[in-house]
Scaffold this motif. Structure first.
Motif, mmCIF file in Angstrom:
data_model
loop_
_atom_site.group_PDB
_atom_site.id
_atom_site.type_symbol
_atom_site.label_atom_id
_atom_site.label_comp_id
_atom_site.label_asym_id
_atom_site.label_seq_id
_atom_site.Cartn_x
_atom_site.Cartn_y
_atom_site.Cartn_z
ATOM 1 N N VAL A 42 2.687 -5.591 11.108
ATOM 2 C CA VAL A 42 1.061 -5.745 11.141
ATOM 3 C C VAL A 42 0.906 -7.118 10.838
ATOM 4 O O VAL A 42 1.581 -8.104 10.321
ATOM 5 N N THR A 43 -0.475 -7.544 11.020
ATOM 6 C CA THR A 43 -1.166 -8.766 10.724
ATOM 7 C C THR A 43 -1.860 -8.380 9.351
ATOM 8 O O THR A 43 -2.512 -7.503 9.483
ATOM 9 N N GLU A 44 -1.701 -9.324 8.660
ATOM 10 C CA GLU A 44 -2.260 -9.343 7.476
ATOM 11 C C GLU A 44 -3.857 -8.481 7.668
ATOM 12 O O GLU A 44 -4.858 -9.236 8.434
ATOM 13 N N GLY A 45 -4.166 -7.540 6.726
ATOM 14 C CA GLY A 45 -5.554 -6.904 7.001
ATOM 15 C C GLY A 45 -5.560 -5.737 7.631
ATOM 16 O O GLY A 45 -6.368 -4.745 7.514
ATOM 17 N N VAL B 83 8.316 10.677 -3.639
ATOM 18 C CA VAL B 83 7.505 9.438 -4.191
ATOM 19 C C VAL B 83 8.277 8.369 -3.280
ATOM 20 O O VAL B 83 9.119 8.372 -2.863
ATOM 21 N N TRP B 84 7.307 7.224 -3.420
ATOM 22 C CA TRP B 84 7.676 6.042 -2.712
ATOM 23 C C TRP B 84 8.042 4.679 -3.497
ATOM 24 O O TRP B 84 7.268 4.646 -4.537
ATOM 25 N N PHE B 85 8.903 4.010 -3.103
ATOM 26 C CA PHE B 85 9.204 2.778 -3.681
ATOM 27 C C PHE B 85 9.399 1.683 -2.664
ATOM 28 O O PHE B 85 9.629 1.676 -1.494
ATOM 29 N N ARG B 86 8.688 0.394 -3.015
ATOM 30 C CA ARG B 86 8.712 -0.886 -2.489
ATOM 31 C C ARG B 86 9.536 -1.770 -3.141
ATOM 32 O O ARG B 86 9.152 -2.264 -4.142
ATOM 33 N N ASP B 87 10.669 -2.209 -2.695
ATOM 34 C CA ASP B 87 11.703 -3.152 -3.382
ATOM 35 C C ASP B 87 11.851 -2.435 -4.868
ATOM 36 O O ASP B 87 11.639 -3.444 -5.904
ATOM 37 N N ARG B 88 12.007 -1.238 -4.785
ATOM 38 C CA ARG B 88 12.465 -0.436 -6.042
ATOM 39 C C ARG B 88 11.203 -0.397 -6.993
ATOM 40 O O ARG B 88 11.173 -0.131 -8.308
ATOM 41 N N GLU C 163 1.459 -9.399 -0.064
ATOM 42 C CA GLU C 163 2.261 -8.902 -0.895
ATOM 43 C C GLU C 163 2.963 -7.591 -0.783
ATOM 44 O O GLU C 163 3.884 -7.000 -1.302
ATOM 45 N N ASP C 164 2.375 -6.919 0.486
ATOM 46 C CA ASP C 164 2.688 -5.492 0.770
ATOM 47 C C ASP C 164 4.005 -5.577 1.606
ATOM 48 O O ASP C 164 4.576 -4.506 1.968
ATOM 49 N N ALA C 165 4.439 -6.752 2.126
ATOM 50 C CA ALA C 165 5.609 -6.850 2.971
ATOM 51 C C ALA C 165 6.948 -6.633 1.869
ATOM 52 O O ALA C 165 6.999 -7.142 0.921
ATOM 53 N N GLY C 166 7.754 -5.848 2.684
ATOM 54 C CA GLY C 166 8.992 -5.639 1.849
ATOM 55 C C GLY C 166 9.926 -4.458 2.600
ATOM 56 O O GLY C 166 9.598 -3.812 3.514
ATOM 57 N N VAL D 128 13.094 1.158 4.683
ATOM 58 C CA VAL D 128 12.450 0.713 6.164
ATOM 59 C C VAL D 128 11.666 -0.540 5.664
ATOM 60 O O VAL D 128 10.913 -0.541 4.657
ATOM 61 N N ALA D 129 11.707 -1.538 6.464
ATOM 62 C CA ALA D 129 11.007 -2.777 6.290
ATOM 63 C C ALA D 129 9.409 -2.845 6.704
ATOM 64 O O ALA D 129 9.359 -2.274 7.950
ATOM 65 N N LEU D 130 8.719 -3.311 6.083
ATOM 66 C CA LEU D 130 7.275 -3.689 6.512
ATOM 67 C C LEU D 130 7.131 -5.395 6.822
ATOM 68 O O LEU D 130 7.250 -5.957 5.905
ATOM 69 N N ASN D 131 6.724 -5.289 7.995
ATOM 70 C CA ASN D 131 6.641 -6.949 8.306
ATOM 71 C C ASN D 131 5.067 -7.127 8.416
ATOM 72 O O ASN D 131 4.422 -6.491 9.311
ATOM 73 N N VAL D 132 4.633 -8.023 7.494
ATOM 74 C CA VAL D 132 3.180 -8.496 7.584
ATOM 75 C C VAL D 132 3.241 -9.974 7.797
ATOM 76 O O VAL D 132 3.691 -10.845 7.119
#
Length: 538
Positions: A133-136, A153-158, A171-174, A191-195
Motif C-alpha cells: 500500500v501507499t502511505e495512508g 492474536v496478531w503480531f508485527r515483528d513480534r 511504521e506499519d510496514a513489517g 506475511v509482510a506488509l509493504n508500505v
C-alpha cells in the motif's frame, strides 16, 4: 482391603464389562505441535488384555492397508491394558495426517476398531490485504485455519498489534503473523506488509569528510530513506543555487578539486511518491572548504620605485591561502641563487627599514607558510642615486654664460641699428633732401619708423625755438634711456602730420618754425600715420 480392590475392579471399564469396542474422536492439530489422541476401549468380563497396538491406515485399491506405529521417537502410547488407549504424537508433520486404528488382544480374542480416527494436520494462515500500500491507505488482517480457532492474536515483528484494521503508515510496514491466544507457539507463517512512501531523511556526504586539499579527489554521495528506493537517476546534486543542477546520480566525483569548488552543496531525491506533499525533498546544506597552501604571493614597496638614501621603506607581503598563512619570513639574497645565499632579515607580514642604506639594496624573498606548506616570491629593492655636487655649479655657469652671450648679441644689434639710423638721419637732413614736389604731398602719407637721435648736449647759443624743441625731445627720451648716456640714444615716437594747405610752400628752415607743423592725436582727422625722424644738431 480385598473387598476395596474388588470394588475398584468392578467399576473399571473392561472389567466384567459389556461388548467389545473402541471409542475415539477425530482431531485437528497444528503442524509442529504435539497432539494427544483421546481413546478408550472395552471388552467382555473375564478377559485380560495382553497387547495393544495403534495402526495408521492407508486406503488403496478398495481396502485399508495398516501400518503399526512404533512407540519410539515422535509416537508415545499413554494408555494402559485396562481401558485407556490415549496416543501422543509430537512435532506433527503433514505426513501424520490420516486415519488411525486401534487394536487390542485378550487371553481369548482380539478386537480392531471398526471405525478410524481422522487426524487433520493444519496451520494458521495469516493474510494482509493489500500486501503493498501507499502511505495512508487502509489495511486489513485476517487469520484462517482448517481447525476451529478462537481468540486469535496478531503480531508485527513480534510486537502485538491491537487492531487488525488500520490506516497504513511507514511504521506499519513489517512482518505480520497470527497465533492462538494462550498458545502463542501455535502461530502462522509471517506475511509482510509493504508500505510505500516518498524520500525521507535525504542526506549528502562527502569523502574525505575532512581536510579537502586542492588537487585531491572528492566524492559526493546522496542517500535517503524511501520505498521504493530512489533510483540512480532520482538524485540530483546542486551547488549554491537550486536553479542549475551540478550533476545527477547518487555519486558525483570531482577528481581535481580546486578552491573555486568551495561552497554549499545539497541534493534532492525523488521516487515519484509525494511525502507530506513534497515530491523532491532536499538534504541539508554541506559546506565544502577546499584548503590549499599559500599562492599568488606578492610583495609591495612603500614608497614605490627607487628609495632615497636615508628614508624609511616598508616591504609588505600578502598571499592567498586556506587556512590563511600563519607566518611570513623575510630573507635577503647575499649571493648567487641557492638556499645558502639567503640571510633571514625579519619576520611578519611587513618588513620595515627605518633608514635606507646602500647595503640594503638587493633581492628580498618573502616566504609564506600555513599548515599545508609554504611558498615564496622575490623582489629587487633599489636605492636612488645621489645627485652630483658639480651639476648645480655647471648649470649655474652655463646659465651665466648664456645670459652674457644674449646680452652681447642685443647690444651688438642695437649698436648696428643705431649706426644705420644715424646714416639715414644725416641723409634726410641735407638741404632739399626732403623734396618739395607737390605731387608727393597729394599722395597718402606712408607709415614710417624714425629715430630721434641726440648727438650731443644742446648748445645754449642756438635759437630758443630749437633749444626748446630739443629740450622737449630730450625730455621724452629720458623716460626710456639712462640719463647718464645722452649720446646717440634712440627714441621711437609716433607723430601724425596733417598739412594746412594742399600745396606746401617753399620756406627756409626758419619758416618751418613759423609755419608750425600741427600734431594731432592718432585717430583724429587723417588717420594716416608716419614715423618722423627728428635730428638734433649740436
Amino acid at each position: 482391603m480385598a473387598s476395596v480392590i474388588l470394588v475398584i475392579l468392578v467399576i473399571m471399564p473392561g472389567v466384567w464389562s459389556g461388548p467389545w469396542g473402541v471409542t475415539f474422536n477425530s482431531q485437528c492439530a497444528f503442524r509442529g505441535q504435539s497432539v494427544v489422541i483421546q481413546c478408550s476401549y472395552d471388552y467382555p468380563r473375564g478377559q485380560r488384555v495382553t497387547s495393544v497396538t495403534w495402526f495408521k491406515g492407508t486406503y488403496a485399491l478398495g481396502r485399508w492397508v495398516l501400518t503399526a506405529l512404533s512407540y519410539q521417537g515422535r509416537f508415545e502410547y499413554l494408555g494402559n491394558k485396562l481401558s485407556n488407549c490415549n496416543l501422543r504424537i509430537n512435532n506433527l508433520q503433514d505426513t501424520d495426517e490420516g486415519a488411525y486404528f486401534f487394536m487390542f488382544e485378550t487371553t481369548s480374542d482380539q478386537w480392531m476398531s471398526r471405525k478410524y480416527l481422522s487426524l487433520s494436520v493444519t496451520e494458521l494462515t495469516a493474510a494482509v490485504k493489500p500486501t503493498s500500500v501507499t502511505e495512508g491507505e487502509r489495511v486489513s488482517l485476517t487469520c484462517t485455519s482448517a481447525c476451529a480457532i478462537q481468540n486469535i492474536v496478531w503480531f508485527r515483528d513480534r510486537q502485538p498489534v491491537t487492531n487488525p484494521n488500520f490506516q497504513a503508515s511507514i511504521e506499519d510496514a513489517g512482518s505480520y503473523h497470527c497465533a492462538i491466544r494462550g498458545r502463542e507457539a501455535i502461530r502462522s507463517v509471517s506475511v509482510a506488509l509493504n508500505v510505500e512512501y516518498g524520500p525521507r531523511k535525504v542526506s549528502l556526504s562527502v569523502s574525505p569528510s575532512r581536510d579537502v586539499v586542492k588537487g585531491s579527489s572528492v566524492t559526493f554521495t546522496c542517500s535517503s530513506d524511501a520505498n521504493p528506493a530512489v533510483t540512480e537517476g532520482g538524485y540530483t546534486l546542486y551547488k549554491d543555487t537550486e536553479d542549475t543542477p551540478l550533476a545527477s546520480g547518487q555519486n558525483h566525483i570531482i577528481s581535481d578539486i580546486q578552491p573555486s569548488h568551495s561552497g554549499l552543496y545539497h541534493c534532492r531525491a525523488s521516487n515519484h511518491i509525494s511525502s507530506n506533499g513534497i515530491t523532491f525533498p532536499k538534504s541539508a546544506n554541506l559546506n565544502l572548504d577546499v584548503q590549499y597552501l599559500p599562492e599568488n604571493i606578492s610583495v609591495s614597496v612603500d614608497p614605490a620605485g627607487r628609495v632615497a638614501e636615508g628614508s624609511s621603506v616598508n616591504l609588505s607581503c600578502s598571499s592567498a591561502a586556506n587556512p590563511a598563512a600563519d607566518s611570513y619570513t623575510w630573507f635577503r639574497r647575499t649571493g648567487s641563487p641557492g638556499p645558502s645565499s639567503l640571510l633571514q632579515v625579519g619576520s611578519g607580514q611587513v618588513l620595515s627599514l627605518p633608514s635606507m642604506e646602500p647595503s640594503h639594496t638587493g633581492h628580498y624573498l618573502c616566504l609564506a607558510r600555513n599548515p599545508l606548506g609554504e611558498n615564496s616570491t622575490e623582489l629587487l629593492l633599489l636605492m636612488q642615486e645621489k645627485a652630483s655636487q658639480a651639476l648645480p655649479v655647471l648649470a649655474g655657469v652655463g646659465v651665466t654664460v648664456l645670459v652674457i652671450f644674449l646680452v652681447a648679441l642685443v647690444l651688438l644689434f642695437r649698436k648696428k641699428q643705431k649706426h644705420a639710423d644715424k646714416q639715414q638721419t644725416m641723409s634726410d637732413s641735407r638741404p632739399g633732401g626732403r623734396g618739395s614736389d607737390s605731387s608727393a604731398n597729394t599722395e597718402k602719407p606712408d607709415s614710417l619708423y624714425a629715430n630721434i637721435d641726440h648727438f650731443s648736449t644742446p648748445s645754449p647759443s642756438r635759437n630758443s625755438d630749437h633749444s626748446g624743441q630739443a629740450g622737449k625731445v630730450r625730455t621724452a627720451s629720458n623716460e626710456y634711456d639712462d640719463p647718464s648716456s645722452w649720446r646717440e640714444e634712440v627714441v621711437y615716437s609716433t607723430v601724425t602730420i596733417k598739412p594746412r594747405e594742399t600745396r606746401l610752400p617753399h620756406h627756409t628752415d626758419n619758416s618751418l618754425q613759423d609755419q608750425h607743423t600741427q600734431f594731432e592725436k592718432p585717430g583724429e582727422g587723417d588717420n594716416s600715420v608716419i614715423y618722423a625722424t627728428v635730428t638734433k644738431h649740436s
